[in-house]
Design an enzyme around this catalytic site. Structure first.
Site, mmCIF file in Angstrom:
data_model
loop_
_atom_site.group_PDB
_atom_site.id
_atom_site.type_symbol
_atom_site.label_atom_id
_atom_site.label_comp_id
_atom_site.label_asym_id
_atom_site.label_seq_id
_atom_site.Cartn_x
_atom_site.Cartn_y
_atom_site.Cartn_z
ATOM 1 C CG HIS A 26 -2.037 0.876 1.201
ATOM 2 N ND1 HIS A 26 -3.164 0.627 0.449
ATOM 3 C CD2 HIS A 26 -2.254 2.065 1.803
ATOM 4 C CE1 HIS A 26 -4.024 1.611 0.596
ATOM 5 N NE2 HIS A 26 -3.486 2.498 1.414
ATOM 6 C CE LYS A 52 -6.855 8.863 1.248
ATOM 7 N NZ LYS A 52 -7.154 9.452 2.569
ATOM 8 C CE LYS A 74 -2.470 7.615 0.946
ATOM 9 N NZ LYS A 74 -3.227 8.387 1.964
ATOM 10 C CG ASP A 83 -4.090 11.652 1.268
ATOM 11 O OD1 ASP A 83 -3.506 12.752 1.365
ATOM 12 O OD2 ASP A 83 -4.323 10.918 2.245
ATOM 13 C CD GLU A 92 -7.098 12.829 2.830
ATOM 14 O OE1 GLU A 92 -7.990 12.262 2.174
ATOM 15 O OE2 GLU A 92 -6.534 12.280 3.790
ATOM 16 C CG ASP A 112 -5.322 13.274 6.935
ATOM 17 O OD1 ASP A 112 -5.621 13.245 8.139
ATOM 18 O OD2 ASP A 112 -4.933 12.261 6.317
ATOM 19 C CE LYS A 129 -6.487 9.935 8.690
ATOM 20 N NZ LYS A 129 -5.153 10.083 8.064
ATOM 21 C CD GLU A 146 -9.377 7.830 4.623
ATOM 22 O OE1 GLU A 146 -9.047 7.904 3.429
ATOM 23 O OE2 GLU A 146 -8.706 8.325 5.549
HETATM 24 C C1 MUC Z 1 -4.020 9.165 5.068
HETATM 25 O O1 MUC Z 1 -3.172 10.034 4.935
HETATM 26 O O2 MUC Z 1 -5.169 9.512 4.870
HETATM 27 C C2 MUC Z 1 -5.754 6.699 4.888
HETATM 28 C C3 MUC Z 1 -6.105 5.955 3.808
HETATM 29 C C4 MUC Z 1 -4.934 5.557 3.185
HETATM 30 O O3 MUC Z 1 -4.825 4.876 2.175
HETATM 31 O O4 MUC Z 1 -3.890 6.068 3.856
HETATM 32 C C5 MUC Z 1 -4.333 6.631 5.065
HETATM 33 C C6 MUC Z 1 -3.600 7.800 5.546
HETATM 34 MG MG MG Z 2 -4.693 11.608 4.311
#
Ligand code: MUC
Ligand code: MG
Length: 377
Positions: free
Chosen positions: A19, A164, A166, A195, A221, A246, A270, A324
């Protein structure tokens, strides 16, 4: 009933696939599990997750455990679990920051207090508004074709229709193209968010967010560093696509500043970032008063930590961006006997006593790191 002991375990749980985030690729996710017992022998359990040691944030698993053992546990012994807010108020007078550690402690106490009363924990937060919540999945294989395939499969299974991406690692322009191709392949069947995990500067953000907005992305994000509130405010004013804070949105004071300076128009909740469930409800209040959109975030907790998040998020009236809290689906194994259900694009909120999860002590033992000091369960 009084608190008799508090134990902290560090567990390393393997994931089903790598991941990839901006700062770290998770193949083994480290969680911190807390267990509080009262004088009658009842137990409350909690979990927070951390990402990539110290690379995502300051709270490392080792520091969480060390600070609970040395500074927090002595303050909570002998207290009544139902006074969880008073207990954490006392703790906060002597322990600064340490939000993840405080979350491990408060959540375990809440689980115990609710179990002792035979009620789900959400009853202690005003009651459940949602029985299930929309659930996003993170596509993070790093490969466009694989991500499209994964998304199409999950759409067909009716597991997720919010994805989402990254995109903080590597060439920002190539990453934007990666997002555009995925959006093109999925069309209106799915909502796509990104994100950046603080990886861009303001010039890169200006260029890339314009392209992401044109591609139909529905939320961006944390594009800038957590400290850059002024830059986040300029991006928020400039673009129509929602900009979410975040990593910047931690303490209630930080969230208040984000609201005041409009350094983002939405917030990823969170509990671990805010210092527990009580503090998270305060963040919700600030966001609601300021008209900030809310998102039920995750640090990629396993089933135990996810159940706590789900229960709290179920008491929030308007979760504009859904949630999420997909963590349990990314792990090869879990530390609870029962599992969290995901169906019809939603996560079903557990509603048994406490956080509604039954701990599997054999699994905790199996995945726990062994320390030279005695660890008993
Ligand atoms: C984050 O920064 O949001 C949340 C979902 C994901 O894939 O990573 C986390 C951390
Ligand atoms: Mg994030």
């Amino acid at each position: 009933m009084k608190i008799r002991s508090f134990e902290v375990y560090i567990l390393d749980l393997p994931t089903i696939r790598p991941h990839q985030l901006a700062m770290h690729t998770i193949t083994v996710q480290t969680i911190v599990v807390g267990c509080v017992t009262d004088e009658e022998g009842r137990e409350g359990w909690s979990e927070v997750a951390t990402i990539g040691g110290a690379s995502y944030g300051e709270s490392t698993p080792e520091a969480i455990k060390a600070n609970i053992d040395a500074y927090i546990t002595p303050l909570i012994i002998g207290q009544d679990p139902i006074h969880f807010d008073k207990i954490m108020n006392d703790v906060s007078k002597l322990v600064r920051g340490n939000y993840f550690a405080k979350t491990v402690v408060e959540n375990a106490i809440i689980d115990l207090a609710a179990k002792a009363k035979g009620i789900p924990a959400f009853e202690l937060f005003g009651g459940q508004i949602h029985k299930s919540l929309p659930i996003a999945w993170t596509l993070a294989s790093g490969n466009t074709e694989k991500d499209i395939e994964e998304a199409q499969d999950l759409l067909q299974q009716k597991r997720h229709n919010i994805f989402k991406l990254k995109i903080g690692k590597g060439d920002p322009f190539k990453n934007v193209e990666h997002v555009r191709k995925i959006k093109e392949a999925l069309g209106d069947a799915a909502r796509l968010t990104v994100d950046v995990n603080q990886a861009w500067d303001e010039d890169t953000s200006n260029y890339c967010i314009a392209a992401l907005q044109a591609a139909g992305v529905s939320m961006v994000e944390q594009p800038l560093a957590a400290w850059d509130l002024e830059g986040m405010a300029r991006l928020t004013a400039k673009f129509n696509v929602p900009i979410m804070a975040d990593e910047a949105a931690t303490s209630i004071q930080d969230v208040f500043r984000i609201a005041k300076y409009r350094a983002g128009n939405s917030i990823a909740l969170k509990p671990c970032k805010h210092g527990g469930m009580t503090q998270t409800k305060k963040v919700v209040g600030i966001a609601e008063a300021a008209g900030l959109g809310l998102y039920g975030g995750t640090m990629i907790e396993s089933s135990l930590g996810t159940a706590a998040c789900a229960q709290l998020y179920s008491t929030v009236s308007d979760m504009k961006f859904g949630t999420e809290i997909f963590g349990p689906l990314l792990f090869k194994d879990n530390v609870t006997i029962n599992e969290i259900k995901f169906e019809n694009f939603e996560v079903v909120v557990p509603d048994g006593p406490g956080f509604g999860m039954e701990i599997d002590k054999e699994k905790v033992k199996h995945y726990a790191r062994v320390f030279s000091g005695k660890q008993e369960m």
